[in-house]
Design an enzyme around this catalytic site. Structure first.
Site, PDB file in Angstrom:
ATOM      1  N   GLU A 144      33.621  38.226  26.617  1.00 45.09           N
ATOM      2  CA  GLU A 144      34.189  37.145  27.287  1.00 45.09           C
ATOM      3  C   GLU A 144      33.088  36.379  28.083  1.00 45.09           C
ATOM      4  O   GLU A 144      32.968  36.398  29.408  1.00 45.09           O
ATOM      5  CB  GLU A 144      35.019  38.162  28.636  1.00 45.09           C
ATOM      6  N   ASP A 174      31.818  40.135  33.981  1.00 47.56           N
ATOM      7  CA  ASP A 174      31.276  39.528  35.071  1.00 47.56           C
ATOM      8  C   ASP A 174      30.847  40.519  36.123  1.00 47.56           C
ATOM      9  O   ASP A 174      30.827  40.126  37.440  1.00 47.56           O
ATOM     10  CB  ASP A 174      32.241  38.185  35.649  1.00 47.56           C
ATOM     11  N   HIS A 234      44.329  48.010  45.671  1.00 46.16           N
ATOM     12  CA  HIS A 234      43.176  48.052  45.381  1.00 46.16           C
ATOM     13  C   HIS A 234      42.392  49.071  46.085  1.00 46.16           C
ATOM     14  O   HIS A 234      42.627  49.360  47.278  1.00 46.16           O
ATOM     15  CB  HIS A 234      42.068  46.819  45.350  1.00 46.16           C
ATOM     16  N   ARG A 294      36.060  39.734  46.520  1.00 47.11           N
ATOM     17  CA  ARG A 294      35.020  39.703  47.865  1.00 47.11           C
ATOM     18  C   ARG A 294      35.094  38.544  48.508  1.00 47.11           C
ATOM     19  O   ARG A 294      35.180  38.519  49.932  1.00 47.11           O
ATOM     20  CB  ARG A 294      33.544  39.806  47.171  1.00 47.11           C
ATOM     21  N   HIS A 346      42.108  41.542  45.569  1.00 44.17           N
ATOM     22  CA  HIS A 346      40.741  42.508  45.701  1.00 44.17           C
ATOM     23  C   HIS A 346      39.388  41.506  45.888  1.00 44.17           C
ATOM     24  O   HIS A 346      38.513  42.210  46.330  1.00 44.17           O
ATOM     25  CB  HIS A 346      40.461  43.417  44.804  1.00 44.17           C
ATOM     26  N   GLU A 372      30.726  36.867  41.032  1.00 46.03           N
ATOM     27  CA  GLU A 372      30.997  37.023  39.546  1.00 46.03           C
ATOM     28  C   GLU A 372      30.496  35.686  38.896  1.00 46.03           C
ATOM     29  O   GLU A 372      29.759  35.687  37.803  1.00 46.03           O
ATOM     30  CB  GLU A 372      32.470  37.103  39.327  1.00 46.03           C
TER      31      GLU A 372
HETATM   32  C1  UD1 Z   1      34.415  44.984  41.285  1.00 42.10           C
HETATM   33  C2  UD1 Z   1      33.791  43.968  40.779  1.00 42.10           C
HETATM   34  C3  UD1 Z   1      34.526  42.708  40.441  1.00 42.10           C
HETATM   35  C4  UD1 Z   1      35.705  42.910  39.791  1.00 42.10           C
HETATM   36  C5  UD1 Z   1      36.352  44.048  40.634  1.00 42.10           C
HETATM   37  C6  UD1 Z   1      37.682  44.658  39.736  1.00 42.10           C
HETATM   38  C7  UD1 Z   1      31.185  43.569  41.100  1.00 42.10           C
HETATM   39  C8  UD1 Z   1      30.440  43.170  42.068  1.00 42.10           C
HETATM   40  N1  UD1 Z   1      32.721  43.628  41.547  1.00 42.10           N
HETATM   41  O1  UD1 Z   1      34.810  44.763  42.711  1.00 42.10           O
HETATM   42  O2  UD1 Z   1      34.045  41.571  39.801  1.00 42.10           O
HETATM   43  O3  UD1 Z   1      36.781  42.110  39.870  1.00 42.10           O
HETATM   44  O4  UD1 Z   1      35.647  45.355  40.680  1.00 42.10           O
HETATM   45  O5  UD1 Z   1      38.380  45.550  40.365  1.00 42.10           O
HETATM   46  O6  UD1 Z   1      31.010  44.088  40.401  1.00 42.10           O
HETATM   47  N2  UD1 Z   1      36.459  51.996  45.159  1.00 42.10           N
HETATM   48  C9  UD1 Z   1      37.264  53.492  44.985  1.00 42.10           C
HETATM   49  N3  UD1 Z   1      37.679  53.794  44.011  1.00 42.10           N
HETATM   50  C10 UD1 Z   1      37.572  53.067  42.647  1.00 42.10           C
HETATM   51  C11 UD1 Z   1      36.976  51.616  42.670  1.00 42.10           C
HETATM   52  C12 UD1 Z   1      36.503  51.379  43.983  1.00 42.10           C
HETATM   53  O7  UD1 Z   1      37.023  54.166  46.245  1.00 42.10           O
HETATM   54  O8  UD1 Z   1      38.005  53.586  41.530  1.00 42.10           O
HETATM   55  C13 UD1 Z   1      36.316  51.695  46.347  1.00 42.10           C
HETATM   56  C14 UD1 Z   1      34.877  52.263  46.934  1.00 42.10           C
HETATM   57  O9  UD1 Z   1      34.928  52.339  48.191  1.00 42.10           O
HETATM   58  C15 UD1 Z   1      33.762  50.977  46.449  1.00 42.10           C
HETATM   59  C16 UD1 Z   1      34.572  49.687  46.559  1.00 42.10           C
HETATM   60  O10 UD1 Z   1      35.974  50.190  46.273  1.00 42.10           O
HETATM   61  O11 UD1 Z   1      32.570  51.050  47.337  1.00 42.10           O
HETATM   62  C17 UD1 Z   1      34.250  48.674  46.003  1.00 42.10           C
HETATM   63  O12 UD1 Z   1      33.908  48.750  44.539  1.00 42.10           O
HETATM   64  P1  UD1 Z   1      33.048  47.593  43.971  1.00 42.10           P
HETATM   65  O13 UD1 Z   1      32.746  48.190  42.255  1.00 42.10           O
HETATM   66  O14 UD1 Z   1      31.621  47.691  44.420  1.00 42.10           O
HETATM   67  O15 UD1 Z   1      33.757  46.339  44.017  1.00 42.10           O
HETATM   68  P2  UD1 Z   1      35.124  45.827  43.723  1.00 42.10           P
HETATM   69  O16 UD1 Z   1      35.433  45.022  44.952  1.00 42.10           O
HETATM   70  O17 UD1 Z   1      36.205  46.737  43.343  1.00 42.10           O
HETATM   71  N1  UDP Z   2      45.450  46.706  36.540  1.00 36.71           N
HETATM   72  C1  UDP Z   2      45.954  47.981  36.448  1.00 36.71           C
HETATM   73  N2  UDP Z   2      46.321  48.730  37.553  1.00 36.71           N
HETATM   74  C2  UDP Z   2      46.724  48.095  38.735  1.00 36.71           C
HETATM   75  C3  UDP Z   2      46.212  46.472  38.974  1.00 36.71           C
HETATM   76  C4  UDP Z   2      45.816  46.035  37.689  1.00 36.71           C
HETATM   77  O1  UDP Z   2      45.572  48.512  35.549  1.00 36.71           O
HETATM   78  O2  UDP Z   2      47.250  48.642  39.635  1.00 36.71           O
HETATM   79  C5  UDP Z   2      44.661  45.999  35.421  1.00 36.71           C
HETATM   80  C6  UDP Z   2      45.438  44.618  35.081  1.00 36.71           C
HETATM   81  O3  UDP Z   2      46.361  44.932  33.960  1.00 36.71           O
HETATM   82  C7  UDP Z   2      44.033  44.047  34.507  1.00 36.71           C
HETATM   83  C8  UDP Z   2      43.005  44.561  35.284  1.00 36.71           C
HETATM   84  O4  UDP Z   2      43.582  45.536  35.858  1.00 36.71           O
HETATM   85  O5  UDP Z   2      43.915  44.243  33.079  1.00 36.71           O
HETATM   86  C9  UDP Z   2      42.537  43.695  36.291  1.00 36.71           C
HETATM   87  O6  UDP Z   2      41.663  44.166  37.371  1.00 36.71           O
HETATM   88  P1  UDP Z   2      41.210  43.644  38.511  1.00 36.71           P
HETATM   89  O7  UDP Z   2      42.239  42.678  39.043  1.00 36.71           O
HETATM   90  O8  UDP Z   2      40.766  44.806  39.513  1.00 36.71           O
HETATM   91  O9  UDP Z   2      39.696  42.801  38.168  1.00 36.71           O
HETATM   92  P2  UDP Z   2      39.525  41.497  37.707  1.00 36.71           P
HETATM   93  O10 UDP Z   2      40.217  41.146  36.321  1.00 36.71           O
HETATM   94  O11 UDP Z   2      39.914  40.475  38.974  1.00 36.71           O
HETATM   95  O12 UDP Z   2      37.956  41.340  37.493  1.00 36.71           O
END
Ligand code: UD1
Ligand code: UDP
Length: 385
Positions: free
Chosen positions: A121, A99, A245, A214, A212, A135
Site C-alpha cells: 500500500e 501508514d 474504536h 487523531r 477514530h 499517517e
Molecule cells: C492507530 C494508527 C492509525 C490507524 C488506527 C487504526 C498510528 C499513529 N495510528 O491509531 O493510523 O488508522 O490505528 O485503528 O499508528 N486501544 C485499545 N485496544 C486496542 C487498540 C487501541 O485499548 O486494541 C486504545 C489504547 O488506549 C491505545 C489507544 O487506543 O493507547 C490508541 O491506539 P494507537 O494505536 O496509538 O492509535 P489509534 O488511534 O488506534
Molecule cells: N474493522 C473491523 N471491525 C470494526 C471496524 C472496522 O474489523 O469494528 C475493519 C475494517 O473492515 C477495515 C479496518 O478495520 O478493514 C479499518 O481499520 P480502521 O478503521 O481502524 O483503520 P484505518 O483503515 O483507518 O487505518
C-alpha cells in the site's frame, strides 16, 4: 534453491488485515520463503481479533500497547523491539504495510540494519502534512526507505513517480484489502453478535458508522456524533450500527452524545468477519477510516467520508465516496439528501472497486520472487477498467 527469509511486520487492526493475505500467500510457497511474522501489538484486543480470523500466530509479539499511548512512546518501543528481532533473525527483506507507527518505525528499523524494505500500500498521499495525522508523514518516511513499492492504484504509482522514485521499483498491485474481503464475505454468514442478527432479521436499513482519526479527536468528532444523533431521530426505523474504536479519547467524544438513542447501536469493535459481513448488508456508511473507504465500494455502498481530504481519491472520483468533512450541518444535510433522493443514492451506489481485484497478494509475492531472482514471473498490473 536459495530460500529467502521475509519478515512481515504488523501491529494494528488495519495493517494486519491487509498483511494477512500477503502472509498467507508467502506461506503457500515454503520452497521460496521462510516467513517470520512480527506483531508489535500496537493494538492489543483489535489485533487479536484479526489474528484469530486469519489464523495467524505471530512468531514475535512485542505486546507494546499501553492505554492512551503517545506517538513518542510508541516509536521508542517499536524501534528497540523490532531491532532486537532483526538482529537475531537477519531477514533478507522486511515487509511493512500502510501508514501506522508500526509501519513507519518498522521500516526505519530495517533501514538501520540495511535490510531491503517492501511497502504494501505504497504511494498514498494527500500532500497535507497534518491530514491524516500522523499517517501522511508516516507514509512519506516509509516511502523514502522502501526498495519495493507495492502501489495499490495507478494514482498511488503516479504520486511516487512525482517524488522521483525509480519506476522500476513501483508495481501497481491493487490493494490486499480486497483479497481479505473475498476471503471473508459469505452470503449466508451467521453473525456472532446478537444485535447484528436482530437488525438483519428485522430488515432494517443499516447505517454503518466508524470514527477514530487523531485529527478528528474532540470537537470535530462530537460534531459528527451530533449529526448522527439528528439522523437517528429523523429516521427511527433505521439502525445505526456503530462499533466504537477502543481508544478512550474516541469513546469520550461519541458515547455521551449517542448513548440514549435506541436506534444507535453503540457496540464493541466487531471482529473483521462480523464487520465486513454487516457492511455487505448496509445501506449507507459514515466513516473516517481508510480501510472502510476501500471496502464500501466493493459492495456499491455509498460512503460519506468524515474527512476534508483523502489519500484515497479513486472512489471519490468514481462517485461512491463523498467527502463531507466534520461539520454537523454538512453531514446531516448531505445524508438527508441522499436518503430522500433516490436518484442521488443510485448515483453513488456503484459496485465496482477501484482499489483491487482480489489478486494483490499473488502479485506482491510474485514481485518479491522476481526481486530475489527466485523466478521470472509475468506481472500483470492491477487495472480496474
Ligand atoms: C492507530 C494508527 C492509525 C490507524 C488506527 C487504526 C498510528 C499513529 N495510528 O491509531 O493510523 O488508522 O490505528 O485503528 O499508528 N486501544 C485499545 N485496544 C486496542 C487498540 C487501541 O485499548 O486494541 C486504545 C489504547 O488506549 C491505545 C489507544 O487506543 O493507547 C490508541 O491506539 P494507537 O494505536 O496509538 O492509535 P489509534 O488511534 O488506534
Ligand atoms: N474493522 C473491523 N471491525 C470494526 C471496524 C472496522 O474489523 O469494528 C475493519 C475494517 O473492515 C477495515 C479496518 O478495520 O478493514 C479499518 O481499520 P480502521 O478503521 O481502524 O483503520 P484505518 O483503515 O483507518 O487505518
Amino acid at each position: 534453491m536459495n530460500r529467502k527469509k521475509i519478515a512481515v511486520i504488523f501491529g494494528t487492526r488495519p495493517d494486519t488485515i491487509k498483511q494477512a493475505p500477503v502472509i498467507l500467500e508467502l506461506q503457500r510457497h515454503p520452497e521460496y520463503f521462510d516467513v517470520v511474522t512480527i506483531a508489535t501489538a500496537q493494538h492489543r484486543q483489535m489485533l487479536d481479533q484479526v489474528l484469530e480470523v486469519f489464523k495467524i500466530k505471530p512468531d514475535y509479539d512485542l505486546d507494546i500497547m499501553a492505554p492512551k499511548q503517545t506517538l513518542a512512546s510508541l516509536t521508542a518501543k517499536i524501534i528497540t523491539g523490532i531491532d532486537e528481532i532483526l538482529e537475531k533473525e537477519k531477514p533478507d527483506m522486511v515487509l511493512v504495510q500502510g501508514d501506522t507507527s508500526t509501519t513507519c518505525i518498522g521500516s526505519l528499523a530495517a533501514f538501520y540494519r540495511q535490510i531491503p524494505v517492501g511497502h504494501v500500500e505504497a504511494g498514498l498521499r494527500t500532500d497535507d502534512k497534518m491530514n491524516p495525522f500522523p499517517e501522511e508523514i508516516n507514509r512519506r518516511i516509509t516511502g523514502c526507505i522502501t526498495d519495493l513499492h507495492f502501489a495499490p492504484t495507478k494514482t498511488a504509482k503516479d504520486s511516487l513517480l512525482k517524488e522521483n522514485v525509480d519506476p522500476k521499483t513501483i508495481f501497481v498491485t491493487g490493494n490486499t484489502v480486497v483479497d481479505a474481503l473475498e476471503y471473508s464475505v459469505k452470503e449466508n454468514y451467521e453473525f456472532t453478535v446478537p444485535v447484528l442478527t436482530e437488525v438483519v432479521n428485522q430488515n432494517k436499513k443499516i447505517v454503518l458508522v466508524t470514527m477514530h482519526r487523531r485529527e478528528n479527536w474532540g470537537k470535530p468528532m462530537e460534531g459528527a456524533a451530533r449529526a448522527i444523533k439528528r439522523l437517528a431521530q429523523q429516521y427511527p426505523d433505521f439502525a445505526f450500527v456503530f462499533p466504537v474504536h477502543m481508544n478512550p479519547i474516541v469513546r469520550d467524544a461519541v458515547i455521551p452524545i449517542l448513548k440514549d438513542m435506541p436506534n444507535v447501536k453503540l457496540i464493541e469493535p466487531l471482529d473483521y468477519l462480523d464487520f465486513v459481513n454487516i457492511m455487505a448488508k448496509s445501506y449507507l456508511i459514515l466513516t473516517d477510516s481508510g480501510g472502510v473507504q476501500e471496502e464500501g465500494p466493493h459492495f456499491g455502498i455509498p460512503i460519506l467520508c468524515l474527512r476534508y481530504v483523502t489519500e484515497r481519491p479513486d472512489a471519490v472520483n468514481f462517485g461512491t465516496v463523498k467527502l463531507v468533512g466534520l461539520e454537523e450541518e454538512t453531514i446531516y444535510n448531505t445524508a438527508l439528501k441522499l436518503i430522500e433522493d433516490e436518484n442521488e443514492y443510485k448515483k453513488m451506489a456503484n459496485a465496482v472497486n477501484p482499489y483491487g481485484d482480489g489478486l494483490s497478494s499473488d502479485r506482491t509475492v510474485k514481485i518479491i520472487k522476481n526481486y530475489f531472482g527466485l523466478a521470472n514471473e509475468e506481472i500483470i498490473e492491477f487495472d480496474p477498467r
